[in-house]
Structures are given as structure tokens and as C-alpha cells.
Design a protein around this motif. Sequence first.
Motif, PDB file in Angstrom:
ATOM      1  N   PRO A 174      -8.503 -16.863  13.091  1.00 47.25           N
ATOM      2  CA  PRO A 174      -8.200 -17.961  14.028  1.00 47.25           C
ATOM      3  C   PRO A 174      -8.229 -17.534  15.490  1.00 47.25           C
ATOM      4  N   LEU A 175      -7.863 -16.278  15.778  1.00 49.97           N
ATOM      5  CA  LEU A 175      -7.882 -15.804  17.161  1.00 49.97           C
ATOM      6  C   LEU A 175      -9.313 -15.708  17.675  1.00 49.97           C
ATOM      7  N   ALA A 176     -10.205 -15.233  16.835  1.00 49.37           N
ATOM      8  CA  ALA A 176     -11.610 -15.157  17.225  1.00 49.37           C
ATOM      9  C   ALA A 176     -12.168 -16.548  17.511  1.00 49.37           C
TER      10      ALA A 176
ATOM     11  N   ALA B  42     -12.491 -21.550  23.647  1.00 50.32           N
ATOM     12  CA  ALA B  42     -12.141 -21.551  25.062  1.00 50.32           C
ATOM     13  C   ALA B  42     -13.348 -21.226  25.937  1.00 50.32           C
ATOM     14  N   GLU B  43     -14.128 -20.237  25.539  1.00 43.94           N
ATOM     15  CA  GLU B  43     -15.303 -19.866  26.326  1.00 43.94           C
ATOM     16  C   GLU B  43     -16.343 -20.987  26.337  1.00 43.94           C
TER      17      GLU B  43
ATOM     18  N   ASP C 158     -17.809 -26.927  31.061  1.00 46.95           N
ATOM     19  CA  ASP C 158     -17.319 -27.359  32.375  1.00 46.95           C
ATOM     20  C   ASP C 158     -18.296 -26.954  33.469  1.00 46.95           C
ATOM     21  N   ARG C 159     -18.758 -25.719  33.415  1.00 45.10           N
ATOM     22  CA  ARG C 159     -19.686 -25.224  34.444  1.00 45.10           C
ATOM     23  C   ARG C 159     -21.005 -25.970  34.403  1.00 45.10           C
ATOM     24  N   ARG C 160     -21.545 -26.173  33.184  1.00 51.24           N
ATOM     25  CA  ARG C 160     -22.844 -26.853  33.080  1.00 51.24           C
ATOM     26  C   ARG C 160     -22.746 -28.304  33.536  1.00 51.24           C
ATOM     27  N   LEU C 161     -21.693 -28.991  33.136  1.00 51.18           N
ATOM     28  CA  LEU C 161     -21.543 -30.395  33.529  1.00 51.18           C
ATOM     29  C   LEU C 161     -21.318 -30.522  35.025  1.00 51.18           C
TER      30      LEU C 161
END
Length: 213
Positions: free
Chosen positions: A184-186, A192-193, A199-202
Motif C-alpha cells: 500500500p505504501l508503494a 501522489a506522484e 497538476d503540472r500538465r493541466l
Amino acid sequence: MEELASQAGITVRTLRFYRERGLIQPPRREGRIAWYDEHHLARLRTIAALLERGHTLNGIADLATAFESGRDVGEVLGLGEPTEETPVRLSPEELADYFEGEVTPENLAAALDLGYLATDGDEIVHISRRLLDVSAALVREGVPLAAVLDAGRRVRTHAEALADLFVEVLSAHTAASDVEKLRPLAKSVVDAELSMALDRRLRDTSGPAPAGD
């Protein structure tokens, strides 16, 4: 043959035509007796349902060929392998309803090749409820199913690389028995990434905000 045609609600002549077109499997023979079973009846009902949904007999024949050449569910899902995904059992007509107008022989073959779909007798098994629902939602939003499947193929390449990375890191620093526990951590790191990358692409796509008065 008369009994099968009667239960399917078609004429014997139509049944013979379907057999000649390869739409149903040949019966099991014992001497001069031909035995049909519930699988033949299920196939005839599927043909009727697909015809009602606007599919042509040629299209249904192509779908049947692709369906019968697909890998079975044991080969795709494996036996006893851990998974967090929930498989979904569908009839061919239910699959057609999910992707109205998009269930073509080409798309079916692509989904079978990807391992998204498998066969189990007269049923189709989708390997993941989540993938099925997301794919159907994208198609409803106007994204062609062929494009969704192509994106899935490309995403898988990156997902396999990410899985290799995390298994390598976790295996190097934890006990083998802890790798599954830390799964689950992976997934959270990847989620998140990906969120930040979107966010950056939009933001890049939308461009700068217009200047105020």
C-alpha cells in the motif's frame, strides 16, 4: 435440433444457417444422434441479444472467433496468485451494453491480448471491476474504446517498470515477507506522484490566466 430451435425461439432453418456460418459449435455425436446442450442454447440467446443491439451476423461471427481464440480465465488470472482486483463475470451481451457500439472484433481481440478479458465457458471474465468501470466511464465521455485500450497498453509498460522499482527497493531493505505488507505504501507514492504530474500538465495546458482589468 428441433428441440434446441424450439427452446431458442428460432426456426430449424435459422439454426442450420447459424451452424453453417460457424456461429455455434457442432453438436456432440453418438452414432446418428446429435446432442446439443445448454452451451448451444446460451450461444443462440447471445446471438439473439446481439442482433437486437444492432450487431450484424458477420460482426457476431467475428466476435465469436475472437472470443473463442481468447485465453481462458485460469491462464490470465493464474491460480492462487494474490490480487487486490475483483474479477467480473459478464455475458457477451452484458459486455456489449457496457460499451455500446464499441464492442468490435478488433477491440475484443485487443482486450483479450492485454489480458483484460478472459473466457470461462460461455462467459467473459474481466480481470478488474475498477478497470471495467473506468473504461466504461471514459467511453461514455466520448473516448473511443480503441484509444482506452491503447492507453492501457502504454500505462502497463510504465506500471511494470514502477513495480520492478519498488520490489527491488523493498527487497533490498526489508524481509521478503514484508514486501507484500508494504505494497500500500508503494501505491500511495505512485498515486501522489501521478496526481502532482497531472497538476503540472493541466496547468501547462491551460496556460497563464488572463490579466485583470
